[in-house]
Write a protein that holds these residues in place. Structure first.
Motif, short mmCIF file in Angstrom:
data_model
loop_
_atom_site.label_atom_id
_atom_site.label_comp_id
_atom_site.label_asym_id
_atom_site.label_seq_id
_atom_site.Cartn_x
_atom_site.Cartn_y
_atom_site.Cartn_z
N VAL A 32 0.87 -1.17 0.00
CA VAL A 32 0.00 0.00 0.00
C VAL A 32 0.91 1.22 0.00
O VAL A 32 1.82 1.33 0.82
CB VAL A 32 -0.92 0.02 1.24
CG1 VAL A 32 -1.74 1.28 1.27
CG2 VAL A 32 -1.81 -1.20 1.26
N ILE A 33 0.68 2.15 -0.94
CA ILE A 33 1.53 3.33 -1.05
C ILE A 33 0.78 4.55 -0.54
O ILE A 33 -0.27 4.91 -1.06
CB ILE A 33 1.99 3.54 -2.51
CG1 ILE A 33 2.82 2.34 -2.97
CG2 ILE A 33 2.81 4.83 -2.61
CD1 ILE A 33 3.28 2.41 -4.39
N ASP A 34 1.35 5.19 0.49
CA ASP A 34 0.80 6.42 1.05
C ASP A 34 1.57 7.59 0.47
O ASP A 34 2.78 7.50 0.25
CB ASP A 34 0.95 6.44 2.57
CG ASP A 34 0.13 5.37 3.26
OD1 ASP A 34 -0.91 4.97 2.70
OD2 ASP A 34 0.53 4.94 4.36
N LYS A 35 0.86 8.70 0.20
CA LYS A 35 1.48 9.87 -0.41
C LYS A 35 1.42 11.03 0.55
O LYS A 35 0.40 11.29 1.17
CB LYS A 35 0.73 10.21 -1.70
CG LYS A 35 1.27 11.41 -2.43
CD LYS A 35 0.47 11.65 -3.69
CE LYS A 35 0.83 12.97 -4.30
NZ LYS A 35 -0.10 13.38 -5.33
N ARG A 64 6.43 12.96 -1.69
CA ARG A 64 7.09 11.80 -1.09
C ARG A 64 6.09 10.67 -0.93
O ARG A 64 4.95 10.90 -0.54
CB ARG A 64 7.67 12.16 0.27
CG ARG A 64 8.73 13.22 0.20
CD ARG A 64 9.13 13.64 1.58
NE ARG A 64 7.92 14.14 2.26
CZ ARG A 64 7.94 14.97 3.27
NH1 ARG A 64 9.06 15.39 3.74
NH2 ARG A 64 6.81 15.38 3.82
N CYS A 65 6.52 9.47 -1.20
CA CYS A 65 5.64 8.31 -1.08
C CYS A 65 6.33 7.24 -0.25
O CYS A 65 7.55 7.06 -0.33
CB CYS A 65 5.31 7.76 -2.46
SG CYS A 65 4.41 8.91 -3.48
N PHE A 66 5.53 6.53 0.53
CA PHE A 66 6.05 5.46 1.36
C PHE A 66 5.26 4.19 1.06
O PHE A 66 4.05 4.17 1.20
CB PHE A 66 5.94 5.81 2.85
CG PHE A 66 6.80 6.97 3.22
CD1 PHE A 66 8.12 6.78 3.56
CD2 PHE A 66 6.29 8.26 3.20
CE1 PHE A 66 8.93 7.86 3.88
CE2 PHE A 66 7.09 9.34 3.52
CZ PHE A 66 8.42 9.14 3.87
N ILE A 98 1.62 1.44 -9.02
CA ILE A 98 0.16 1.37 -8.88
C ILE A 98 -0.47 1.04 -10.22
O ILE A 98 -1.36 0.19 -10.31
CB ILE A 98 -0.39 2.69 -8.30
CG1 ILE A 98 0.05 2.83 -6.85
CG2 ILE A 98 -1.90 2.76 -8.43
CD1 ILE A 98 -0.20 4.20 -6.25
N LYS A 99 0.00 1.69 -11.28
CA LYS A 99 -0.54 1.45 -12.62
C LYS A 99 -0.30 0.00 -13.06
O LYS A 99 -1.13 -0.61 -13.72
CB LYS A 99 0.07 2.42 -13.62
CG LYS A 99 -0.54 2.37 -14.99
CD LYS A 99 0.02 3.45 -15.89
CE LYS A 99 -0.67 3.39 -17.25
NZ LYS A 99 -0.14 4.43 -18.14
N ALA A 159 0.82 -2.48 -6.50
CA ALA A 159 0.51 -1.81 -5.24
C ALA A 159 -0.86 -1.15 -5.34
O ALA A 159 -1.38 -0.97 -6.44
CB ALA A 159 1.58 -0.77 -4.93
N THR A 160 -1.39 -0.77 -4.19
CA THR A 160 -2.65 -0.04 -4.16
C THR A 160 -2.43 1.31 -3.50
O THR A 160 -1.45 1.50 -2.77
CB THR A 160 -3.73 -0.81 -3.36
OG1 THR A 160 -3.24 -1.06 -2.04
CG2 THR A 160 -4.06 -2.14 -4.02
#
Length: 64
Positions: free
Chosen positions: A20-23, A27-29, A53-54, A58-59
């Motif tokens: 899971v990618i948080d923005k 910056r992304c984690f 994501i594309k 990842a979501t």
């Protein structure tokens, strides 16, 4: 290619599962799990986050 993170317990780079990618701004984690179920996190750039994501590796998490 999927998201790769550093596993502190095994001291190796590993592929992450359930990512899971948080923005936060630009910056992304990416947060996920190793194959053994250990929690992992890695900082990645916005362009790479959007690419993962594309590609379906990842979501999207919070901040999008």
């Amino acid at each position: 290619m999927s998201v790769i993170g550093y596993n502190v317990k095994t001291k190796q780079k590993e592929e992450m599962k359930n990512v899971v990618i948080d923005k936060n701004g630009n910056r992304c984690f990416a947060k996920g799990e190793s194959k053994d179920g250990q929690k992992m996190c890695v900082a990645i750039g916005l362009a790479n986050a959007e690419k993962e994501i594309k590609a379906g590796h990842a979501t999207k998490g919070s901040g999008w």
